[in-house]
Design an enzyme around this catalytic site. Sequence first.
Site, mmCIF file in Angstrom:
data_model
loop_
_atom_site.group_PDB
_atom_site.id
_atom_site.type_symbol
_atom_site.label_atom_id
_atom_site.label_comp_id
_atom_site.label_asym_id
_atom_site.label_seq_id
_atom_site.Cartn_x
_atom_site.Cartn_y
_atom_site.Cartn_z
ATOM 1 N N GLU A 222 -2.615 11.358 3.527
ATOM 2 C CA GLU A 222 -3.674 11.201 4.524
ATOM 3 C C GLU A 222 -3.642 12.422 5.432
ATOM 4 O OE1 GLU A 222 -4.457 6.895 6.017
ATOM 5 O OE2 GLU A 222 -2.280 7.133 5.892
ATOM 6 N N GLU B 57 0.864 -1.193 0.000
ATOM 7 C CA GLU B 57 0.000 0.000 0.000
ATOM 8 C C GLU B 57 0.890 1.229 0.000
ATOM 9 O OE1 GLU B 57 -2.984 2.301 3.135
ATOM 10 O OE2 GLU B 57 -2.875 0.117 3.170
#
Length: 414
Positions: A168, A163
């Site tokens: 974020e 990932e």
Amino acid sequence: MSSPRRMLRRCLFAALSAALVGAAAVGPAQARPADRAAPAATVTTFSDDFDGPAGSAADPSKWTQETGDNVSNHEREYYTSGTGNAALDGQGHLVITARKENPAGYQCWYGSCQYTSARLNTAGKFEARYGHVEARMKVPRGQGMWPAFWMLGTPVNWPDSGEIDVMENVGFEPSTVHGTIHGPGYSGSDGIGAAYSLPNGQAFADGFHTFAVDWAPNSITWSVDGTVYEQRTPADLGGKTWVYDDRPFFLILNLAVGGYWPGDPDAGTRFPAQLVVDSVSVTTSDTAAGLPIRGLAGKCVDVAGANSANGTPVQLYGCNGTAAQSWTVGSDGTMRALGKCLDVTDRGTADGSTVQLWDCTGGTDQKWTVTGAHDIVNPQADKCLDVTGNNSADGTRLQIWSCTGGADQKWTVG
């Protein structure tokens, strides 16, 4: 969309692709060669500017909307289909909206869902390996908000398939975003990443910002608005497996509400909350990503000591396949290695101005053209990348010099 400060979770979808390829002989200046080709072409492998009428869905040929809740993260939202939580605004934006409502009676892991939102991915429609991957977005404000732009390796077998979290943000850190990788043995709260904060208390919710990774063999580099703040290579994993060179990844955009990392919304959190996405793109160069640049005596353009510090000399050295010799040619005309740009020292334009590694600034001293005649030209100075003194010894400094057509100015990418 995992974070260094959260527990393990079950991933659904995400991810990616694209990248970039990133010196002069002492002697009398001569007329430059007439054969000066156009810059190396760039290839946009994925692009969405979200043009379309207000209220319409994102292009279904590019995006799929996931549905359901996420018990593994203890998020509070239910991801819906349709345009109730994800729609174009008619002004070139995709708006992902989190609402404090549940008109359809959705059930979540904790009971009747309190919030709805949206999560879109390109799985099965766009997947790629390597490249410059970016999104221009404006994040929402408020405790419990968790917007993200990220990627998952295929086939998905998290965390072993990998990932890459491009960006974020959690609402309790309005000035900060995070870039992280997750893989076997370094997932969830053990993800490897770094944070980037705006100066002077500015908040990301106050305007649009561009979040990007440059992904090349054995290297992933994160930036915000063109400023590099993190690079990861296999050396950062402490012997754990680097899973980012052997599979394609796909892209994910989502706005989560609550969860282990951001915590739940509070009385001050305003709904509806919106993640506004202006554009998403993945680009590569026709010279490919993360390749050596070979020159005099078959030796390579090299960052001295594999040192990514500003001002590190760029030199000629025997080709060894390391990251210090892995260059990408960007769509913006830059040449990058170790997450930084090939730069003319002190913005020099005179014969003999040396070249170095430096933070990417967007300046003309960091722009290069790869020609059909195998020159690498700095258009600002109208001079060629050149090997000082036509000396093929390891460690010879590279410079710019008036283009002569000599072997000390000829370069092959790849």
